[in-house]
Design an enzyme around this catalytic site. Structure first.
Site, mmCIF file in Angstrom:
data_model
loop_
_atom_site.group_PDB
_atom_site.id
_atom_site.type_symbol
_atom_site.label_atom_id
_atom_site.label_comp_id
_atom_site.label_asym_id
_atom_site.label_seq_id
_atom_site.Cartn_x
_atom_site.Cartn_y
_atom_site.Cartn_z
ATOM 1 N N LYS A 11 1.195 -1.187 -0.094
ATOM 2 C CA LYS A 11 0.027 -0.085 0.476
ATOM 3 C C LYS A 11 0.786 1.446 0.056
ATOM 4 O O LYS A 11 2.239 1.542 0.356
ATOM 5 C CB LYS A 11 -1.011 0.024 0.769
ATOM 6 C CG LYS A 11 -0.506 0.000 2.860
ATOM 7 C CD LYS A 11 -0.218 1.368 2.841
ATOM 8 C CE LYS A 11 1.033 1.568 4.016
ATOM 9 N NZ LYS A 11 1.836 2.485 4.440
ATOM 10 N N ASP A 145 -2.906 -0.877 9.771
ATOM 11 C CA ASP A 145 -3.132 -1.072 7.673
ATOM 12 C C ASP A 145 -3.622 -2.710 8.150
ATOM 13 O O ASP A 145 -3.958 -2.600 6.479
ATOM 14 C CB ASP A 145 -2.577 -0.415 7.479
ATOM 15 C CG ASP A 145 -0.482 -1.076 8.181
ATOM 16 O OD1 ASP A 145 -0.116 -1.893 9.268
ATOM 17 O OD2 ASP A 145 0.801 0.263 7.183
HETATM 18 O O1 C5P Z 1 -0.395 -0.573 14.063
HETATM 19 P P1 C5P Z 1 0.995 -1.195 13.519
HETATM 20 O O2 C5P Z 1 1.802 -2.029 14.755
HETATM 21 O O3 C5P Z 1 1.135 -1.020 12.544
HETATM 22 O O4 C5P Z 1 2.183 0.623 14.668
HETATM 23 C C1 C5P Z 1 3.180 -0.322 14.505
HETATM 24 C C2 C5P Z 1 3.939 1.256 15.327
HETATM 25 O O5 C5P Z 1 3.881 2.277 14.447
HETATM 26 C C3 C5P Z 1 2.714 1.704 16.863
HETATM 27 O O6 C5P Z 1 3.882 0.622 17.761
HETATM 28 C C4 C5P Z 1 2.807 3.367 16.788
HETATM 29 O O7 C5P Z 1 4.106 3.778 17.113
HETATM 30 C C5 C5P Z 1 3.218 2.936 15.415
HETATM 31 N N1 C5P Z 1 1.421 4.089 14.983
HETATM 32 C C6 C5P Z 1 0.918 4.990 15.922
HETATM 33 N N2 C5P Z 1 -0.306 6.167 15.303
HETATM 34 C C7 C5P Z 1 -0.940 5.485 14.496
HETATM 35 C C8 C5P Z 1 -0.087 3.762 13.685
HETATM 36 C C9 C5P Z 1 0.963 3.259 14.396
HETATM 37 O O8 C5P Z 1 1.624 6.082 16.630
HETATM 38 N N3 C5P Z 1 -1.638 5.704 14.057
#
Ligand code: C5P
Length: 304
Positions: A11, A145
């Protein structure tokens, strides 16, 4: 032995507006996702025991960085299968074979997409018959995502990016993707965003971006591509500024850092521009590969 093979798309975020840090450690987002034709492939087969294993294979088209993919229970696709098995109350073992093409730690959600594909493939192989909506609920717990990668196409993501509203978009767009030789950590890029932008405004989707998509107007779309994480990625990787400049000088409509980076994505007027631009982008600092691709593409789909 039977198996199910699922395509796992990359993506990009055509718009990524980042708001305040929430109490749960995530940022409030308003983003416009697009799935690309660039994809990993995840093959799911059953085992005679109760283990879940993963192997990663990078063949002629595969990226060398696949060695950086964890091969234990930290692998997000393994976690996806474990989560699905426990929610469905089954213990049948599963082998995952991932053919890696999406850049690792590149801001294109390769790991999240493999997890979405593993959910779809394991659902089929285990004969669970879960609906896509039911899988999407598990997906949100795997990563912000992952729900979009089940969905594909174009979608607006809100909340921490996991709440998806589908967008009907006309036509296809051509992109060049510049893969960096070294990845960036998403949490580190968000931490740098917090340092640079301690008091961000509430996130929003630009109406101009949506209207460019509705009209299939590549030039206007290029004018309204935005990424609030770009300054943070450039602060951690200053040479990306030069990469973006080379692409735009060589004739791309626009260039942005993809998600948390360091992959850079260039929107093209059409495919005729691709060859010349590819040659110029190969000279960009830290460039490990240049990939010509298109979007939107479908989400995680069974192909065999
Ligand atoms: O959701 P995901 O595991 O992909 O997120 C990885 C990291 O990215 C989270 O631990 C956070 O530090 C950051 N993140 C964030 N805000 C979001 C998505 C991700 O701060 N909306």
């Amino acid at each position: 032995m039977t198996s199910t093979t699922v395509r796992a798309p990359a993506k990009i975020n055509l718009g990524l507006s980042v708001g305040p840090l929430r109490d749960d450690g995530f940022h409030e987002l308003a983003t416009v996702y697009m799935a690309l034709d660039l994809h990993d492939t995840v093959r799911v087969s059953l085992r005679d025991d109760d283990q879940v294993t993963v192997a990663v294979h990078a063949d002629a088209d595969g990226r060398a960085e696949s060695t950086a993919v964890p091969l234990d229970a930290d692998n997000l696709a393994v976690r996806a299968v474990e989560m699905l098995r426990s929610a469905a109350g089954v213990t049948t073992g599963v082998d995952l074979m991932i053919r890696k093409v999406i850049p690792v730690a590149g801001g294109m959600a390769g790991g999240s997409s493999d997890a979405a594909a593993a959910l779809v493939g394991a659902n089929a192989e285990l004969g669970l018959g879960w609906s896509r909506e039911a899988l999407a609920e598990l997906a949100a717990d795997l990563g912000s995502d992952v729900p979009f990668l089940l969905h594909g196409g174009v979608g607006i993501g809100t909340g921490r990016g996991e709440q998806i509203s589908p967008v009907l978009s006309r036509g296809r767009y051509a992109f060049l993707v510049v893969v960096a030789s070294e990845g960036l950590s998403t949490p580190e890029v968000y931490a740098e965003f917090d340092r640079l932008e301690p008091d961000p405004a509430p996130p929003h989707v630009a109406p101009e971006l949506m209207s460019a998509l509705r009209g299939h107007d590549a030039e206007r779309l290029g004018e309204h591509l935005t990424n609030d994480l770009e300054a943070a990625a450039l602060s951690l990787r200053p040479e990306l500024d030069r990469v973006l400049q080379i692409g735009v000088d060589a004739g791309a409509l626009a260039g942005i850092v993809s998600g948390s980076g360091p992959t850079c994505v260039f929107l093209l007027e059409d495919d005729a521009d691709a060859q010349q631009l590819t040659a110029e982008l190969w000279s960009a600092p830290g460039c490990a590969d240049v990939i010509h691709t298109h979007g939107p593409a479908s989400g995680a789909r069974i192909i065999a």
